[in-house]
Each structure stands twice: as C-alpha cells, then as structure tokens.
Design an enzyme around this catalytic site. Structure first.
Site, PDB file in Angstrom:
ATOM      1  N   ALA A  74       0.834  -1.217   0.000  1.00 17.21           N
ATOM      2  CA  ALA A  74       0.000   0.000   0.000  1.00 17.21           C
ATOM      3  C   ALA A  74       0.863   1.259   0.000  1.00 17.21           C
ATOM      4  O   ALA A  74       0.406   2.321   0.391  1.00 17.21           O
ATOM      5  CB  ALA A  74      -0.950  -0.016   1.192  1.00 17.21           C
ATOM      6  N   TYR A 105       4.644 -12.765 -15.937  1.00 17.39           N
ATOM      7  CA  TYR A 105       3.646 -11.946 -15.228  1.00 17.39           C
ATOM      8  C   TYR A 105       2.262 -12.584 -15.368  1.00 17.39           C
ATOM      9  O   TYR A 105       1.534 -12.742 -14.378  1.00 17.39           O
ATOM     10  CB  TYR A 105       3.625 -10.510 -15.779  1.00 17.39           C
ATOM     11  CG  TYR A 105       2.600  -9.632 -15.074  1.00 17.39           C
ATOM     12  CD1 TYR A 105       2.723  -9.304 -13.726  1.00 17.39           C
ATOM     13  CD2 TYR A 105       1.485  -9.134 -15.761  1.00 17.39           C
ATOM     14  CE1 TYR A 105       1.768  -8.516 -13.080  1.00 17.39           C
ATOM     15  CE2 TYR A 105       0.531  -8.343 -15.120  1.00 17.39           C
ATOM     16  CZ  TYR A 105       0.677  -8.037 -13.779  1.00 17.39           C
ATOM     17  OH  TYR A 105      -0.271  -7.261 -13.133  1.00 17.39           O
TER      18      TYR A 105
HETATM   19  N1  LIG Z   1      -2.194  -0.902 -12.439  1.00 18.08           N
HETATM   20  C1  LIG Z   1      -2.811  -1.737 -13.246  1.00 18.08           C
HETATM   21  O1  LIG Z   1      -3.262  -1.370 -14.350  1.00 18.08           O
HETATM   22  C2  LIG Z   1      -2.991  -3.167 -12.840  1.00 18.08           C
HETATM   23  C3  LIG Z   1      -3.606  -4.031 -13.766  1.00 18.08           C
HETATM   24  C4  LIG Z   1      -3.822  -5.343 -13.380  1.00 18.08           C
HETATM   25  C5  LIG Z   1      -3.454  -5.787 -12.135  1.00 18.08           C
HETATM   26  N2  LIG Z   1      -2.846  -4.930 -11.252  1.00 18.08           N
HETATM   27  C6  LIG Z   1      -2.461  -5.463  -9.935  1.00 18.08           C
HETATM   28  O2  LIG Z   1      -2.750  -4.527  -8.922  1.00 18.08           O
HETATM   29  C7  LIG Z   1      -1.859  -4.716  -7.812  1.00 18.08           C
HETATM   30  C8  LIG Z   1      -1.319  -3.379  -7.342  1.00 18.08           C
HETATM   31  O3  LIG Z   1      -0.512  -2.836  -8.342  1.00 18.08           O
HETATM   32  P1  LIG Z   1      -0.386  -1.278  -8.641  1.00 18.08           P
HETATM   33  O4  LIG Z   1      -0.838  -1.071 -10.029  1.00 18.08           O
HETATM   34  O5  LIG Z   1      -0.951  -0.477  -7.551  1.00 18.08           O
HETATM   35  O6  LIG Z   1       1.218  -1.147  -8.676  1.00 18.08           O
HETATM   36  P2  LIG Z   1       2.271  -0.265  -7.842  1.00 18.08           P
HETATM   37  O7  LIG Z   1       1.848   1.154  -7.809  1.00 18.08           O
HETATM   38  O8  LIG Z   1       3.594  -0.580  -8.441  1.00 18.08           O
HETATM   39  O9  LIG Z   1       2.159  -0.874  -6.380  1.00 18.08           O
HETATM   40  C9  LIG Z   1       2.675  -2.153  -6.102  1.00 18.08           C
HETATM   41  C10 LIG Z   1       2.929  -2.268  -4.627  1.00 18.08           C
HETATM   42  O10 LIG Z   1       3.503  -3.568  -4.368  1.00 18.08           O
HETATM   43  C11 LIG Z   1       4.632  -3.375  -3.531  1.00 18.08           C
HETATM   44  N3  LIG Z   1       5.594  -4.475  -3.641  1.00 18.08           N
HETATM   45  C12 LIG Z   1       6.285  -4.864  -4.729  1.00 18.08           C
HETATM   46  N4  LIG Z   1       7.118  -5.861  -4.413  1.00 18.08           N
HETATM   47  C13 LIG Z   1       6.948  -6.110  -3.094  1.00 18.08           C
HETATM   48  C14 LIG Z   1       7.541  -6.997  -2.172  1.00 18.08           C
HETATM   49  N5  LIG Z   1       8.527  -7.836  -2.526  1.00 18.08           N
HETATM   50  N6  LIG Z   1       7.117  -6.988  -0.888  1.00 18.08           N
HETATM   51  C15 LIG Z   1       6.162  -6.121  -0.494  1.00 18.08           C
HETATM   52  N7  LIG Z   1       5.579  -5.234  -1.304  1.00 18.08           N
HETATM   53  C16 LIG Z   1       5.975  -5.227  -2.591  1.00 18.08           C
HETATM   54  C17 LIG Z   1       5.208  -2.052  -3.991  1.00 18.08           C
HETATM   55  O11 LIG Z   1       6.121  -1.564  -3.026  1.00 18.08           O
HETATM   56  P3  LIG Z   1       7.205  -0.400  -3.393  1.00 18.08           P
HETATM   57  O12 LIG Z   1       6.458   0.896  -3.239  1.00 18.08           O
HETATM   58  O13 LIG Z   1       8.261  -0.594  -2.368  1.00 18.08           O
HETATM   59  O14 LIG Z   1       7.658  -0.636  -4.800  1.00 18.08           O
HETATM   60  C18 LIG Z   1       3.940  -1.235  -4.103  1.00 18.08           C
HETATM   61  O15 LIG Z   1       3.508  -0.788  -2.840  1.00 18.08           O
HETATM   62  C19 LIG Z   1      -0.793  -5.695  -8.301  1.00 18.08           C
HETATM   63  O16 LIG Z   1      -1.059  -6.982  -7.782  1.00 18.08           O
HETATM   64  C20 LIG Z   1      -0.968  -5.706  -9.814  1.00 18.08           C
HETATM   65  O17 LIG Z   1      -0.586  -6.932 -10.411  1.00 18.08           O
HETATM   66  C21 LIG Z   1      -2.609  -3.627 -11.582  1.00 18.08           C
END
Ligand SMILES: NC(=O)c1ccc[n+]([C@@H]2O[C@H](COP(=O)([O-])OP(=O)(O)OC[C@H]3O[C@@H](n4cnc5c(N)ncnc54)[C@H](OP(=O)(O)O)[C@@H]3O)[C@@H](O)[C@H]2O)c1
Length: 301
Positions: free
Chosen positions: A24, A178
């Site tokens: 988050a 992915y």
């Molecule tokens: N955005 C889209 O269009 C989209 C589409 C389909 C699915 N999703 C899914 O939505 C979810 C959230 O993604 P988002 O788009 O919000 O991406 P984001 O802004 O990159 O956020 C991802 C979060 O995951 C954290 N994270 C990554 N590796 C980690 C680890 N090893 N341990 C703990 N935390 C970790 C990141 O931490 P840091 O801040 O430290 O990097 C960040 O807080 C994901 O599961 C993604 O696959 C997103």
C-alpha cells in the site's frame, strides 16, 4: 444506486475492523488504504520499504487525522520476512477482518527471490500464499472475515509450466511470467475458496482486478507507462474492484470483480469472468501442492 455504479459510498463504517493491505505504498493499495482509513477501519500497511510506508501513513493522517493507520515491514520476496511480519500480527491481534493481497510487480527483468523463486511468481503468488497461510488461523477466528486476491486481465496470457515454475530450463519471457503469476493468483483464490467451503464462519475469498490503472506498476514497460497518460483510469477508480471484493456485503465466495467498461479496462466494478483455464481444478490443486512444498507452509484449515 445501480449495481454498475458501486462506489466507496457503498462501504459501511468499518470501526473496530482490522484490515491488512500488502503493497500500500503506492497505486491501488495506497488508494485502498486511504479509503478504508476514511471509513474508520484499523489499517496496517504491509510495506517492504518502511520509509515509503511511513510517508504514506503521514499523508493519510493529514487527510484523516483520527485514522488508525500504521505500517509494518513485509518483503514478499523473503519467507523469513513473511514469518517475522505474520508472527508480529499473531502476537498483537486477536482478529483480522480483511487481508488484501495487493502487492505486485510486473514484467521486470529476470531475477530470483532470496528463497530462489522466479521473482514475479515469488512476489505475486508464492509470497502471498505463505502470508495467507501464516495468517489463516487469525482469519478463521474472525467472524465475517475476507481475503481479497488481486489478479489481472493478464491472467489470460498465463499458462504455468509446473515442471519449471522458476524458469530454470527455458528462455525467460517476462510478459508470460507476469501472466503466469496473475493466473496463479486466481488458482489460489478459487482453490482456497473451495477448501473453505462448508466450514462454519470461514473467511470468504474473493478476487479483483483493476483494469488498466495508472500506477508505478508499469515502470518496467516504457510503452505502457507512456500509454497510461491516454488510456489508464486513475487510482480512485482502479481501487473500486478491490474495495467491492472486500466490502460489498452481497459478495459470494469466489466472486471476481473488475471494471465494467471497455473490455474490463475501466469503469465501475462488477462481477467479471476469468478464463476457462483459471477454473482448471487439477492445475489449481497441483499449484497448491507445489506452493506448499516451495514455501514450507501448510494451511491449518
Ligand atoms: N495498475 C494496473 O493497471 C494493474 C492491472 C492489473 C493488475 N494490477 C495489480 O494490482 C496490484 C497493485 O498494483 P499497482 O498497479 O498499484 O502497482 P504499484 O503502484 O507498483 O504498487 C505495487 C505495490 O507492491 C509493492 N511491492 C512490490 N514488491 C513487493 C515486495 N517484494 N514486498 C512487499 N511489497 C511489494 C510495492 O512496493 P514499493 O512501493 O516498495 O515498490 C507497491 O507498494 C498488483 O497486484 C498488480 O498486479 C494492476
């Protein structure tokens, strides 16, 4: 309000309920935390970067000064970190109402976690498998508990080779890896839901995907990052499928939510269908067994 226009207004007051959100510190998870803090839930941000996590807590407190929100360290690429985090939760709390398995990485260069897992499967699926397994006793002890698993439209590109889950014997394809990890998220959600079926007061497991939402997720893909400016929805819309999966009182076990419009890329959250492969129970149970072997975690259900 029409079902297709489900929004944060549909979320009831969450006073007295504990919610853990992985990842988050940005994007959808951060937006989810902000919304739930505003609904008076007790929110724990599980973050790999504590400085970033505390910054988000401070930002949210500025908007909701009375919020009960804090950050704890969790790195999903380390089974040791997952154990330390979970032990601290089990020590400090008697209930866990909602676990949101949100953290994720996408299409990054090949690497392995500290436990030797391919990094996308390791973070997106295996890390959350281990975390949920460690926290399941608390979730089982909480009435009306819920587990929300984030997947993606990209699950449709997944086709997991269970004989080579860590890509040791093939040329690495980061896009496919992915897709595999997001298909694994659905196998996990549906399999856990089946395992909990018929158990009195067991948590409900749901899944969600945010369509195409502008976040930091696309940082490894210059093209997507550029296209974000034109096509992606913002996080206030992108977080709605997660919130509906976690907080709509009418959900059923195994429901999967995503945006309603433009091939599920944007819009208000509705129940959506995953592909046929995601419902392959043989693959799901084999992935479950392999996840148990790899993480050393067995669910006490
Ligand atoms: N955005 C889209 O269009 C989209 C589409 C389909 C699915 N999703 C899914 O939505 C979810 C959230 O993604 P988002 O788009 O919000 O991406 P984001 O802004 O990159 O956020 C991802 C979060 O995951 C954290 N994270 C990554 N590796 C980690 C680890 N090893 N341990 C703990 N935390 C970790 C990141 O931490 P840091 O801040 O430290 O990097 C960040 O807080 C994901 O599961 C993604 O696959 C997103």
């Amino acid at each position: 309000m029409a079902a297709s226009n489900w929004s944060t207004q549909n979320i009831q007051d969450q006073q007295g309920r504990l919610v853990i959100i992985t990842g988050a510190t940005s994007g959808i998870g951060k937006e989810t935390a902000l919304t739930l803090a505003g609904k008076n839930a007790s929110v724990i941000i599980a973050a790999r970067n504590m400085v970033k996590g505390q910054k988000v807590v401070d930002e949210i407190l500025k908007q909701h000064p009375k919020a009960d929100i804090s950050v704890r360290e969790l790195d999903l690429t380390s089974l040791d970190s997952i154990k330390t985090f979970s032990d601290s939760i089990l020590r400090d709390y008697k209930q866990l109402d909602v676990l949101i398995n949100n953290a994720g990485i996408m299409m990054c260069p090949y690497s392995k976690t500290s436990d030797g897992f391919e990094v996308q499967m390791g973070t997106n699926h295996l890390g959350h498998f281990a975390l949920t397994g460690r926290l399941i006793p608390l979730l089982m002890n909480t009435k009306n508990a819920r587990i929300v698993v984030l997947s993606s439209i990209a699950h449709r590109f997944g086709n997991i080779d269970l004989s080579d889950i860590n890509w040791d014997n093939r040329a690495y394809n980061t896009n496919k890896a992915y897709g595999d990890s997001k298909l694994a998220n659905l196998y996990f959600a549906y399999e856990l839901s089946r395992k909990l079926e018929g158990i009195k007061d067991a948590p409900i497991v749901t899944a969600a995907h945010p369509g195409w939402t502008a976040t930091e997720l696309q940082r490894h893909t210059g093209l997507f990052m550029f296209l974000n400016h034109f096509f992606a929805q913002d996080t206030s819309m992108g977080a709605l499928p997660t919130l509906r999966a976690g907080f709509d009182d009418s959900v059923k076990p195994g429901d999967y939510f995503g945006p309603a419009a433009l091939f599920e890329t944007r819009g208000y959250p509705v129940t959506v269908k995953s592909n046929k492969k995601a419902h392959d129970t043989l693959q799901a149970s084999e992935l479950w067994r392999q996840s148990e072997r790899m993480t050393g975690i067995e669910f006490s259900i």
